[in-house]
Motif scaffolding. Structure first.
Motif: not given
Lengths: 103, 168
Positions: B41, B72-73, B76, B117
């Motif tokens: 992240i 990144k999502e 997360g 996120k």
């Protein structure tokens, strides 16, 4: 015949009272009393040598056991246990820090 | 001491093993996957900030931007899922008694992971790493394993809590 022995425990179904890697001391004798809420060593046809807490004795004289942990194999899955399959009562557990718990 | 003696005897003569069966016997828990997800992240956040700083963006830059946001999502979600599994399945009453802060810490991780996120915010992702490192410290302590802190040997080269397994 009176027998005293030591077992090493594998698994966490008796946690938090007996944990994976603990040692337990058990005894067995012909006159050993089988009392609900005590922990016993059993010879199970599917699981081999296991330790569980006695829940109750049914009307047919069979014994029903379960673990202390919520993840334990259920009472139903363990099934009815006969007196002959019970081969010891757990007296105490020794944990990794050498603390002794009388059971 | 007594356990050590029994352990030594067991090594030599092998005691009978009595099983304390669980229906869910996997027992494979390791917070490293959470820590690596947080580092991902942070890394994607760095790359997103860098890409955002470009005055003119090519179609490839735009595609890369979308890809980084998706990564990144995804990581997360991985953080939240993996923390939930260790907290829900591994931690039991004795661990909570020893570390009463755990519930609050886990809740903070959930909220901070959501923030990380939702935003491209380096400070939030660093805060998430600090929370997750604390979670790893607690986890290894409950396993009786010593820890050490070291910079991860890849970007973003930040301090991570590692188990010192040689001593265990």
């Amino acid at each position: 015949m009176f027998k005293l022995g030591i077992d090493k425990i594998l698994g966490d179904s008796m946690s938090p009272n007996i944990k994976d890697g603990n040692f337990v001391i058990f005894f067995s004798s012909r006159k050993m009393k089988i009392t609900p809420s005590k922990i016993y060593r059993l010879s199970h046809p599917e699981f081999g040598s296991i330790i569980k807490r006695l829940s109750f004795e049914d009307a047919d004289g069979n014994f029903w056991f379960k673990g202390d942990s919520p993840d334990s194999t259920s009472l139903k899955k363990i099934g009815a246990i006969t007196k002959e399959q019970i081969n010891g009562r757990i007296l105490l557990a020794i944990d990794s820090k050498s603390c002794i718990t009388f059971l | 001491m007594l356990h050590k003696i029994l352990h030594s005897i067991d090594k030599k003569f092998t005691f009978n093993v009595s099983k304390a069966h669980c229906d869910i016997p996997c027992k494979i828990y390791d917070p490293i996957e959470i820590q690596v997800a947080v580092l991902t992240i942070i890394r994607t956040t760095d790359l997103l900030i860098e890409l955002n700083g470009k005055e003119t963006k090519t179609p490839n830059d735009n595609a890369q931007f979308s890809r980084l946001v998706a990564q990144k999502e995804e990581h997360g979600i991985k953080v939240k899922e993996s923390v939930r599994v260790i907290w829900g399945d591994y931690f039991k009453a004795p661990q909570f008694e020893k570390f009463p802060e755990t519930h609050d810490l886990v809740h903070k991780i959930m909220l901070t992971a959501s923030k990380a996120k939702q935003n491209i915010d380096k400070d939030v992702s660093l805060e998430l790493l600090s929370l997750v490192n604390r979670f790893a410290e607690i986890f290894w302590d409950t396993k009786g394993v010593n820890i050490y802190k070291a910079k991860c040997p890849y970007p973003p080269a930040l301090e991570v809590v590692y188990p010192d397994l040689k001593e265990s």
